[in-house]
Every structure is written in structure tokens, then in C-alpha cells.
Design a protein around this motif. Structure first.
Motif, PDB file in Angstrom:
ATOM      1  N   SER A   1      10.571  -7.712 -10.103  1.00  0.00           N
ATOM      2  CA  SER A   1       9.801  -6.895  -9.156  1.00  0.00           C
ATOM      3  C   SER A   1       9.718  -5.450  -9.619  1.00  0.00           C
ATOM      4  CB  SER A   1      10.445  -6.958  -7.764  1.00  0.00           C
ATOM      5  OG  SER A   1      10.386  -8.269  -7.245  1.00  0.00           O
TER       6      SER A   1
ATOM      7  N   ASP B   1       6.232  -3.514 -10.222  1.00  0.00           N
ATOM      8  CA  ASP B   1       5.960  -2.337  -9.395  1.00  0.00           C
ATOM      9  C   ASP B   1       5.734  -1.099 -10.263  1.00  0.00           C
ATOM     10  OD1 ASP B   1       6.265  -3.921  -7.180  1.00  0.00           O
ATOM     11  OD2 ASP B   1       8.286  -3.207  -6.689  1.00  0.00           O
TER      12      ASP B   1
ATOM     13  N   SER C   1       2.171   0.838 -10.147  1.00  0.00           N
ATOM     14  CA  SER C   1       2.133   2.220  -9.669  1.00  0.00           C
ATOM     15  C   SER C   1       1.638   3.169 -10.757  1.00  0.00           C
ATOM     16  CB  SER C   1       3.517   2.642  -9.178  1.00  0.00           C
ATOM     17  OG  SER C   1       4.458   2.635 -10.234  1.00  0.00           O
TER      18      SER C   1
ATOM     19  N   SER D   1       0.173  -1.548  -4.030  1.00  0.00           N
ATOM     20  CA  SER D   1       1.046  -2.713  -4.100  1.00  0.00           C
ATOM     21  C   SER D   1       0.493  -3.810  -3.193  1.00  0.00           C
ATOM     22  CB  SER D   1       2.461  -2.338  -3.660  1.00  0.00           C
ATOM     23  OG  SER D   1       3.307  -3.453  -3.685  1.00  0.00           O
TER      24      SER D   1
ATOM     25  N   GLU E   1       1.486  -7.471  -1.661  1.00  0.00           N
ATOM     26  CA  GLU E   1       2.664  -8.314  -1.498  1.00  0.00           C
ATOM     27  C   GLU E   1       2.420  -9.739  -1.988  1.00  0.00           C
ATOM     28  OE1 GLU E   1       6.270  -9.633  -1.188  1.00  0.00           O
ATOM     29  OE2 GLU E   1       5.695  -7.525  -1.027  1.00  0.00           O
TER      30      GLU E   1
ATOM     31  N   ARG F   1       2.898  -9.705  -5.712  1.00  0.00           N
ATOM     32  CA  ARG F   1       4.318  -9.575  -6.038  1.00  0.00           C
ATOM     33  C   ARG F   1       5.048 -10.893  -5.803  1.00  0.00           C
ATOM     34  NH1 ARG F   1       7.414  -6.567  -3.190  1.00  0.00           N
ATOM     35  NH2 ARG F   1       8.606  -5.435  -4.805  1.00  0.00           N
TER      36      ARG F   1
END
Length: 372
Positions: A167, A171, A175, A181, A183, A186
Motif C-alpha cells: 500500500s 500510495d 500521490s 487515492s 480505495e 488500492r
């Protein structure tokens, strides 16, 4: 001489050879067959190199060669590390030119890597790889290169509960590009990791800021074709695993396959239908000091097996077989260098449930440290 020291020595020396990668690459034309990269395409690569610092040549750089396409074209790949002259080049460019998106992204990513007690650096180290779409580019593809991080410092191994490491890398990439982001995205990446069998590793994480949003994962170390196909089925890969089995079976009849790897595209909605397949005939380890050095004939068995595929251009394959060479001594304005050339890997691309593409990833690296 330690590798990091050799890289620093080489970067210091390279600034005596010119300013940009174009200044260097223009001397390398004789090392690249026009069958692999034509004159027009070479000019495009030189133009791209004109935007990059010459110090990048102290780390491996090279080309993605489409062996399935008779057109002599290529993409350009380079690597750089935070805290080096090359990183400073992009940092200064980001500061001085607010329109340079590539420099901005690299600087944001390196800021995360170099932050105090950086968990990201503990996993991926300081290195970043860039892939510039040149030969494969569509009109909108080449503004910002693809960017890849490899967890080489703390390898991410299947069944070792490293989901937080996974993760963190995703991330950080997301970024740095300025994406929001998501979810579901992810979660799909985490699921791809948690489904990995033990003794497989998450080899790289990639994003393509100028293309459709996707996270590209390379999972390496599958021991059998059943293992890789079970993995794809468990993830709900939308392609037919029978196509994967058929390709692996064909190659197993021609050459011994030690391990295999899969490149998968992760979207918010799930996995993409394209699969990159890497068949490994010689196990290599990134911590090995000779990782970049192949024997002159190590690739011959696989290239012979690849040559039996109808999609492969035989002229290109013949030229590729000569790419690997012994270390070569070169003399520049600033002194003596050693040039290494080799094949990093070859990727087979399965689309529409058939083998459609074969891509060779070849590298060059210069060292002034090795020559001392």
C-alpha cells in the motif's frame, strides 16, 4: 570499489563528456543495429535524450525492442537514484520550470524517499526507473514517462504479511503523480499481493501518467504453470488461462523454464485483459554483484525457442543474439570507461487469448569506476 562509489565516480566523469544523454548516445550508433532501431527512430531517441542529463548513463539505461514488429523502433528506458547528480538535475528543473511535469513527479517521489526515517526507502531503496514511449507512442503517450519502483531493499514476498509495504508503494506513486487515492484500486492491488503464493515476489510497481490510469504489477517467481494459472484464476483475470498454459507448454518443450513471472494491470474495476509473461531460464538475484553480467551464450537457448514463434521477426532476433557482449573499454574526453551490454529480460504479451507480442529489454551501462 563499491557500486555506489563507482556510480558517483562515473557521474563525475561523465559531465566532462557533455551535458545530455544525446551528447552520449550520438557516439553509440554503431552499437545499435539499424534493424533494431532505424535512423528516423534513432533521431527521435536522440531528441528525447536531449532532455535528460548525461549522468544517467552511470546507471543502466537501454531500449524496449518490439520483436513482433518489423518496424525498427524502440522505447527508451533510464534509471536514476535520489541523492545523485541526476536527481539534482530534475530537482532544479522542477524549481525553475513549473511546466515540467516529469521533473515535478520525480522530485515529489524523491522527497518521499529522502524524508527522515523514510519507510519507502527501506523498501525500494533510492532507485527509480523511467520508460519513455517513443517507438510505441501514440500522440498523447509521450509527455511523461512511465515510472517504476522495485522493492529491492526489502523484497515483498508472497505469504509474508507485507500488505502495508504494498500500500505504501502504491500510495507514494499515486500521490507523486497528483492522482486522487481510489480505495477500490488500492484494494485490488492488495488483493493481488495477498493471492501470491509463497516464494513469489512483487518485483515492480509501475504507473503511466500520460496513459489511462492503471497500476502495473510484476509478480515473479512462479514455479509451475499451474501455480501461475491458479493465481490468475483466483484474481479473476478476464483472459483465458488456457492461453497462458498453451504458451508456457510450447516453450517448455523447447527450453528448460526455471521460473515464470506475470505483469498484470490493476484498475479500479479489477484486472485488465492483457498479460505480460516472463519465462526465466536462468535464476538471477538482484543482490548478486554480477546481476547485470550474462555469459555470452546464456540467452541462446531461449532465443532459439523464441525464434520458433510465428510472430517474431527473425532479422531482429538474429541481431538481438549479438547484443550481449564482453565488457568493452571505451575512451572519452574525460578518460577510460567500461561499457556493459546485455539482455535484462524478454516479455511475451498475451492479448485476446493469444501470444501477440514479444518485447526484449536490453541494457547498457557505463562505469568509470570499473576501469580504475
Amino acid at each position: 570499489m563499491e557500486i555506489d562509489e563507482a556510480v558517483n565516480v562515473t557521474q563525475d566523469r561523465l559531465i566532462g563528456e557533455g551535458e545530455t544523454m544525446r551528447d552520449l548516445l550520438q557516439h553509440f550508433r554503431n552499437y545499435v543495429s539499424p534493424c533494431l532501431i532505424g535512423e528516423t527512430q534513432w533521431t527521435e531517441i536522440l531528441n528525447c535524450g536531449g532532455t535528460l542529463p548525461i549522468t544517467l548513463a552511470a546507471l543502466p539505461f537501454g531500449f524496449e525492442l518490439p520483436l513482433h514488429d518489423p518496424e525498427p523502433k524502440a522505447d527508451l528506458g533510464v534509471s536514476l537514484a535520489s541523492g545523485t547528480r541526476s536527481a539534482t538535475f530534475f530537482h532544479e528543473r522542477a524549481h525553475n520550470d513549473s511546466s515540467d511535469l516529469t521533473a515535478k513527479i520525480i522530485t515529489r517521489l524523491f522527497d518521499q524517499i529522502e524524508s527522515k526515517n523514510s519507510s519507502l526507502q527501506e523498501i525500494v531503496g533510492r532507485k527509480l526507473m523511467l520508460e519513455y514511449d517513443i517507438g510505441s507512442a501514440n500522440a498523447m503517450d509521450c509527455e511523461v514517462p512511465g515510472m517504476f519502483l522495485r522493492p529491492g531493499e526489502r523484497p515483498i514476498i508472497g505469504a509474508t504479511e507485507q500488505v502495508n509495504d504494498v500500500s505504501l508503494i502504491v500510495d507514494s506513486l499515486v500521490s507523486s503523480v497528483g492522482w486522487d487515492s481510489v480505495e477500490d484500486e488500492r484494494a485490488n492491488v492488495r488483493r493481488a499481493y495477498m493471492a501470491q503464493p509463497e516464494d513469489t515476489r512483487m518485483d515492480s510497481f509501475g504507473i503511466f501518467p500520460s496513459r489511462e490510469r492503471v497500476i502495473r504489477l510484476a509478480i515473479m517467481g512462479f514455479k509451475t504453470q499451474n501455480e501461475i494459472c491458479d493465481y490468475l484464476r483466483n484474481l479473476g483475470w478476464p483472459g483465458e488461462t488456457s492461453a497462458v498454459e498453451e504458451v508456457i507448454s510450447r516453450f517448455k518443450e523447447r527450453v528448460k523454464i526455471v521460473r515464470s513471472g506475470a505483469n498484470i494491470d490493476v484498475y479500479q474495476h479489477g484486472l485488465g485483459p492483457t498479460l505480460g509473461l516472463t519465462l526465466i531460464v536462468k535464476q538471477r538475484y538482484t543482490k548478486d554483484s554480477r546481476y547485470w553480467l550474462d555469459g555470452l551464450t546464456d540467452w541462446d537457448p531461449f532465443l532459439e525457442a523464441l525464434g520458433q514463434e510465428a510472430i517474431v521477426n527473425q532479422d531482429k532476433l538474429e541481431e538481438l543474439a549479438t547484443w550481449v557482449s564482453n565488457p568493452t573499454t571505451l575512451f572519452g574526453k574525460s578518460g577510460r570507461y567500461v561499457l556493459l551490454r546485455g539482455i535484462h529480460h524478454i516479455k511475451l504479451v498475451i492479448e485476446e487469448n493469444a501470444l501477440r507480442k514479444a518485447k526484449a529489454y536490453v541494457f547498457l551501462v557505463l562505469s568509470a569506476g570499473l576501469s580504475q
